[in-house]
Design a protein around this motif. Structure first.
Motif, mmCIF file in Angstrom:
data_model
loop_
_atom_site.group_PDB
_atom_site.id
_atom_site.type_symbol
_atom_site.label_atom_id
_atom_site.label_comp_id
_atom_site.label_asym_id
_atom_site.label_seq_id
_atom_site.Cartn_x
_atom_site.Cartn_y
_atom_site.Cartn_z
ATOM 1 N N LYS A 125 0.849 -1.195 0.000
ATOM 2 C CA LYS A 125 0.000 0.000 0.000
ATOM 3 C C LYS A 125 0.880 1.239 0.000
ATOM 4 N N ILE A 126 0.774 2.012 -1.055
ATOM 5 C CA ILE A 126 1.457 3.309 -1.131
ATOM 6 C C ILE A 126 0.362 4.364 -0.974
ATOM 7 N N PRO A 127 0.546 5.338 -0.062
ATOM 8 C CA PRO A 127 -0.521 6.328 0.146
ATOM 9 C C PRO A 127 -1.034 6.913 -1.179
ATOM 10 N N HIS A 128 -2.344 7.041 -1.281
ATOM 11 C CA HIS A 128 -3.027 7.608 -2.453
ATOM 12 C C HIS A 128 -2.947 6.732 -3.697
ATOM 13 N N GLN A 129 -2.548 5.474 -3.538
ATOM 14 C CA GLN A 129 -2.563 4.548 -4.685
ATOM 15 C C GLN A 129 -3.331 3.295 -4.270
ATOM 16 N N PRO A 130 -3.962 2.611 -5.241
ATOM 17 C CA PRO A 130 -4.630 1.355 -4.885
ATOM 18 C C PRO A 130 -3.598 0.311 -4.438
ATOM 19 N N THR A 131 -3.992 -0.558 -3.523
ATOM 20 C CA THR A 131 -3.087 -1.601 -3.017
ATOM 21 C C THR A 131 -2.725 -2.563 -4.151
ATOM 22 N N ARG A 132 -1.455 -2.947 -4.226
ATOM 23 C CA ARG A 132 -1.012 -3.906 -5.244
ATOM 24 C C ARG A 132 -0.678 -5.239 -4.563
ATOM 25 N N PHE A 133 -0.962 -6.342 -5.275
ATOM 26 C CA PHE A 133 -0.801 -7.672 -4.689
ATOM 27 C C PHE A 133 0.175 -8.526 -5.495
ATOM 28 N N TYR A 134 0.965 -9.347 -4.786
ATOM 29 C CA TYR A 134 1.870 -10.306 -5.424
ATOM 30 C C TYR A 134 1.673 -11.644 -4.730
ATOM 31 N N GLU A 135 1.411 -12.701 -5.530
ATOM 32 C CA GLU A 135 1.064 -13.987 -4.936
ATOM 33 C C GLU A 135 2.012 -15.082 -5.393
ATOM 34 N N GLY A 136 2.421 -15.923 -4.450
ATOM 35 C CA GLY A 136 3.261 -17.072 -4.777
ATOM 36 C C GLY A 136 2.646 -18.335 -4.199
ATOM 37 N N ARG A 137 2.879 -19.455 -4.891
ATOM 38 C CA ARG A 137 2.309 -20.724 -4.434
ATOM 39 C C ARG A 137 3.293 -21.833 -4.734
ATOM 40 N N VAL A 138 3.356 -22.832 -3.853
ATOM 41 C CA VAL A 138 4.158 -24.022 -4.143
ATOM 42 C C VAL A 138 3.315 -25.242 -3.791
ATOM 43 N N ASP A 139 3.241 -26.185 -4.752
ATOM 44 C CA ASP A 139 2.446 -27.404 -4.548
ATOM 45 C C ASP A 139 3.321 -28.539 -4.056
ATOM 46 N N GLY A 140 2.714 -29.478 -3.354
ATOM 47 C CA GLY A 140 3.471 -30.619 -2.858
ATOM 48 C C GLY A 140 2.569 -31.605 -2.150
ATOM 49 N N ASN A 141 3.170 -32.412 -1.286
ATOM 50 C CA ASN A 141 2.413 -33.421 -0.531
ATOM 51 C C ASN A 141 2.823 -33.420 0.933
ATOM 52 N N ILE A 142 1.851 -33.785 1.782
ATOM 53 C CA ILE A 142 2.132 -33.944 3.213
ATOM 54 C C ILE A 142 2.646 -35.369 3.434
ATOM 55 N N THR A 143 3.715 -35.493 4.199
ATOM 56 C CA THR A 143 4.218 -36.817 4.564
ATOM 57 C C THR A 143 3.930 -37.062 6.056
ATOM 58 N N PRO A 144 3.539 -38.327 6.400
ATOM 59 C CA PRO A 144 3.224 -38.599 7.810
ATOM 60 C C PRO A 144 4.466 -38.611 8.700
ATOM 61 N N ASN A 145 5.654 -38.754 8.093
ATOM 62 C CA ASN A 145 6.880 -38.829 8.909
ATOM 63 C C ASN A 145 7.660 -37.542 8.796
ATOM 64 N N ARG A 146 7.710 -36.774 9.879
ATOM 65 C CA ARG A 146 8.411 -35.493 9.770
ATOM 66 C C ARG A 146 9.908 -35.710 9.604
ATOM 67 N N ARG A 147 10.510 -34.871 8.747
ATOM 68 C CA ARG A 147 11.941 -34.986 8.458
ATOM 69 C C ARG A 147 12.564 -33.607 8.346
ATOM 70 N N GLY A 148 13.781 -33.469 8.919
ATOM 71 C CA GLY A 148 14.545 -32.238 8.761
ATOM 72 C C GLY A 148 14.403 -31.288 9.932
ATOM 73 N N ASN A 149 15.427 -30.434 10.067
ATOM 74 C CA ASN A 149 15.469 -29.511 11.216
ATOM 75 C C ASN A 149 15.499 -28.049 10.807
ATOM 76 N N ASN A 150 15.527 -27.781 9.499
ATOM 77 C CA ASN A 150 15.593 -26.375 9.076
ATOM 78 C C ASN A 150 14.186 -25.781 8.996
ATOM 79 N N GLY A 151 14.143 -24.485 8.741
ATOM 80 C CA GLY A 151 12.863 -23.833 8.489
ATOM 81 C C GLY A 151 12.019 -23.663 9.734
ATOM 82 N N PHE A 152 10.706 -23.651 9.537
ATOM 83 C CA PHE A 152 9.788 -23.393 10.657
ATOM 84 C C PHE A 152 8.415 -23.955 10.316
#
Ligand code: IMP
Length: 195
Positions: A125-152
């Motif tokens: 949002k820039i004052p006096h301008q309409p809000t602009r949007f940027y969208e990102g998506r990543v597809d994948g699968n859920i695994t029942p066994n958690r793996r890895g220690n990085n990220g959150f």
């Protein structure tokens, strides 16, 4: 041309990432905390709505350009839950419990479709301008066994399409190249800064 930007977040990790990216482009980046701004409640029902509410609220309080993001995990068999409620789905912000809850729900659904995607919407949002949007998506699968220690968050149970490892098994750079947030940020930088 943007010369200053308020990041509508109290998440130190996100703020540091945006400062690192934008300072070399000559942008002075302020966090919400640096300007004593309040936490804005996410009352929307979509990622775009929540990002818009945060960006517009803080931009009107500061009269400065403001960037907000909202993101989450959408599990297709569970009607895209937890979606915008991804943070609130974790009891006491405990993502270990949240992952157990999600896997239990998938098991009881009886479905073999464990596909999911992460979404991220950035609102500028820039004052006096309409809000602009940027969208990102990543597809994948859920695994029942958690793996890895990085990220959150849900990283240990999300395997992006085309990979044999979870987000939590990736280095930050590798994840950022394909992640929902990385993709949204690339679009933002490209359009707003020509990079
Ligand atoms: P927010 O965008 O800060 O409101 O965060 C939404 C929630 O979605 C986070 O608390 C995480 O639980 C989840 N989430 C968003 N992006 C990621 C990601 O890259 N990895 C894992 N979990 C994520």
């Amino acid at each position: 041309m943007l010369t200053e930007l308020v990041i509508a977040s109290h998440n130190q990790g996100k703020i540091a990432e945006f400062k690192n990216m934008l300072s070399p482009l000559g942008v002075t980046v302020y966090s919400a905390a640096e300007l004593n701004l309040p936490d804005v409640e996410e009352t929307g029902t979509t990622f775009a709505e929540n990002a818009q509410i945060k960006a517009e609220t803080l931009s009107s309080l500061t009269q400065k350009p403001c960037l907000a993001d909202d993101s989450g995990l959408c599990v297709h068999t569970l009607n895209n839950a937890p979606g915008v409620y991804s943070a609130r789905y974790a009891p006491n912000r405990n993502f270990d419990l949240a992952m157990t809850k999600l896997i239990d729900e998938l098991k009881s659904s009886g479905s073999s479709d464990w596909s999911a995607h992460f979404s991220c919407v950035l609102a500028l949002k820039i004052p006096h301008q309409p809000t602009r949007f940027y969208e990102g998506r990543v597809d994948g699968n859920i695994t029942p066994n958690r793996r890895g220690n990085n990220g959150f968050g849900y990283d240990p149970i999300f395997i992006p399409q085309g990979f044999n490892k979870t987000f939590a098994e990736m280095e930050a750079k590798e994840k950022a190249d394909i992640s929902h947030r990385g993709r949204a940020v690339k679009l933002f930088l490209n359009k707003e800064f020509n990079v």
